[in-house]
Design a protein around this motif. Sequence first.
Motif, mmCIF file in Angstrom:
data_model
loop_
_atom_site.group_PDB
_atom_site.id
_atom_site.type_symbol
_atom_site.label_atom_id
_atom_site.label_comp_id
_atom_site.label_asym_id
_atom_site.label_seq_id
_atom_site.Cartn_x
_atom_site.Cartn_y
_atom_site.Cartn_z
ATOM 1 N N GLY A 72 0.783 -1.232 0.000
ATOM 2 C CA GLY A 72 0.000 0.000 0.000
ATOM 3 C C GLY A 72 0.811 1.276 0.000
ATOM 4 N N TYR A 73 2.119 1.171 -0.279
ATOM 5 C CA TYR A 73 2.973 2.365 -0.192
ATOM 6 C C TYR A 73 2.573 3.452 -1.181
ATOM 7 N N LYS A 74 2.027 3.049 -2.322
ATOM 8 C CA LYS A 74 1.625 4.055 -3.313
ATOM 9 C C LYS A 74 0.582 5.007 -2.740
ATOM 10 N N GLY A 75 -0.344 4.493 -1.982
ATOM 11 C CA GLY A 75 -1.406 5.328 -1.418
ATOM 12 C C GLY A 75 -1.151 5.772 0.003
ATOM 13 N N SER A 76 0.020 5.466 0.545
ATOM 14 C CA SER A 76 0.313 5.831 1.927
ATOM 15 C C SER A 76 0.400 7.340 2.090
ATOM 16 N N GLN A 77 -0.340 7.856 3.043
ATOM 17 C CA GLN A 77 -0.378 9.294 3.297
ATOM 18 C C GLN A 77 0.536 9.627 4.477
ATOM 19 N N TYR A 78 1.495 10.491 4.218
ATOM 20 C CA TYR A 78 2.409 10.924 5.283
ATOM 21 C C TYR A 78 1.614 11.384 6.505
ATOM 22 N N PRO A 79 2.016 10.961 7.718
ATOM 23 C CA PRO A 79 3.209 10.196 8.087
ATOM 24 C C PRO A 79 2.930 8.729 8.379
ATOM 25 N N ALA A 80 1.954 8.138 7.710
ATOM 26 C CA ALA A 80 1.535 6.770 8.026
ATOM 27 C C ALA A 80 2.681 5.768 7.944
ATOM 28 N N ALA A 81 3.461 5.816 6.867
ATOM 29 C CA ALA A 81 4.526 4.824 6.673
ATOM 30 C C ALA A 81 5.643 4.979 7.699
ATOM 31 N N GLN A 82 6.044 6.201 7.966
ATOM 32 C CA GLN A 82 7.132 6.387 8.923
ATOM 33 C C GLN A 82 6.673 6.057 10.351
ATOM 34 N N THR A 83 5.407 6.285 10.631
ATOM 35 C CA THR A 83 4.863 5.909 11.932
ATOM 36 C C THR A 83 4.844 4.395 12.081
ATOM 37 N N ALA A 84 4.436 3.696 11.003
ATOM 38 C CA ALA A 84 4.432 2.232 11.014
ATOM 39 C C ALA A 84 5.847 1.691 11.168
ATOM 40 N N TRP A 85 6.815 2.335 10.493
ATOM 41 C CA TRP A 85 8.224 1.925 10.630
ATOM 42 C C TRP A 85 8.676 2.049 12.083
ATOM 43 N N ALA A 86 8.371 3.188 12.708
ATOM 44 C CA ALA A 86 8.774 3.400 14.100
ATOM 45 C C ALA A 86 8.094 2.414 15.036
ATOM 46 N N SER A 87 6.961 1.874 14.605
ATOM 47 C CA SER A 87 6.231 0.889 15.410
ATOM 48 C C SER A 87 6.693 -0.533 15.136
ATOM 49 N N GLY A 88 7.712 -0.696 14.266
ATOM 50 C CA GLY A 88 8.282 -2.009 14.006
ATOM 51 C C GLY A 88 7.616 -2.795 12.905
ATOM 52 N N LYS A 89 6.811 -2.114 12.060
ATOM 53 C CA LYS A 89 6.087 -2.821 11.008
ATOM 54 C C LYS A 89 6.842 -2.859 9.682
ATOM 55 N N SER A 90 8.001 -2.226 9.632
ATOM 56 C CA SER A 90 8.890 -2.316 8.480
ATOM 57 C C SER A 90 10.312 -2.111 8.980
ATOM 58 N N ALA A 91 11.290 -2.449 8.142
ATOM 59 C CA ALA A 91 12.674 -2.517 8.620
ATOM 60 C C ALA A 91 13.484 -1.248 8.404
ATOM 61 N N MET A 92 13.324 -0.605 7.253
ATOM 62 C CA MET A 92 14.179 0.535 6.899
ATOM 63 C C MET A 92 13.350 1.615 6.228
#
Length: 432
Positions: free
Chosen positions: A256-276
């Motif tokens: 879903g990265y194409k439709g990800s609205q800032y700051p959703a992806a970076q928040t998910a990363w900080a929550s451990g849902k992605s690596a980098m």
Amino acid sequence: MRKKVISAISILLVAVLLLAACSSDKASSGKTTIKYWSMWNKGEPQQVVIQKIIDSFEEANPDVKVEVQWMGREVMSKVRNAALSGDAPDLTEQSGAEVEGALIKNKLAEPLNDLLSMKIPNEGTVFQDVFLDKVLPFYQQGENTYFIPYEIISSGFHYNESLFKEYGVTPPATWDEFVEVNKTFKSKGLAPLAQDGNIDFYNAYYYYWLVERLMGSGALVEAAGDKTGETWSQPGYLEAAKKVQELVDNQFFADGYKGSQYPAAQTAWASGKSAMILVGSWLSSETAEYSSKDFVYKAFPFPEVAGGKGGADQAELYLIGWAAPKGANKKAVQDFLAFAMQKKYQEGIVKDTKNISTRKDLDAPEALADFRDIVVNASTFHKEYDGLQAEYPDWWKTVFLPLDDKLIFGEIKAEEFIQQLAKQSKEFWSKK
């Protein structure tokens, strides 16, 4: 005779009025006024830090008034227009690339050479000696210094050291190693790469960094400025696009990265849902409230590419700093900047804004220690996005960013990306 006397009086009145106009920097109270247009908005951490500096400066210099307007990120276009009309502020700030593009290259900035040998108040140290090596001269033109940086930003891959240890992964140094690390995370059910797809200039990090590693500094600006579009036919540009496509084809980006609205992806990363996540060094301050107690902010530079001209010893140097537009009260501005660079005030950049100071005697916030090391240990630097957004802002917005989005979203392949860059660049310049 009466007419001559009246004429003389009229001339005298005009002269008095002109003198008053020329003394506009002096308020009725007799104070010297520094007109300051800032890039920050009220309430931002940097705004708070700078306001404290202004208050302390005015207290120490009661004959000077700093009239500051907090104008936001579009300040440089306003400053440039004001400078062209002869009504610019005495002091402004923005990224070095934007200051260079709007003011320095157009001869709309005052050189601040005298400032370099001035003493920092209450310290006795020489102004130019307090900066990290190679940072202050980065935007020099010939023998002239127009830009005074106070904050360092860079970009690279952010990761949680605790998570890497949990998965038995070490930071990759080369592109091949990076691909393998992505495969490892994906095979274990964790999204390798976070990406807020609605931020086009975040999407641009991948292609821009790959061109830097493959072709070296200046290659993107060279191709963008080629009115024929033919420079894009050089093989390095296509190879960089193919490596972006490699990430897309392997589905390394989080779902879903194409439709990800800032700051959703970076928040998910900080929550451990992605690596980098590949983004600027400001990320840690934006995500700290979402990260767990055992989260350890770390970073590694964009990996080297085999056979590429740009190695890991080349770092991005994204500087925020001050400039004095043409016609500024240079003495007053230089006195203020010498005051502002005192260590006790620049500590606010580290402690309150959670960024890296340009002063060499100030450590970075713990979360940015790796980024400071990347900059300090670099042998060469390049501008953020190779300077594209400042050098060719219209091309950047209307040609590059839309095509780059299509590439990173998998909507076009690498070959079509390059073909369209060449075609649309030629069309863009034909209308200029």
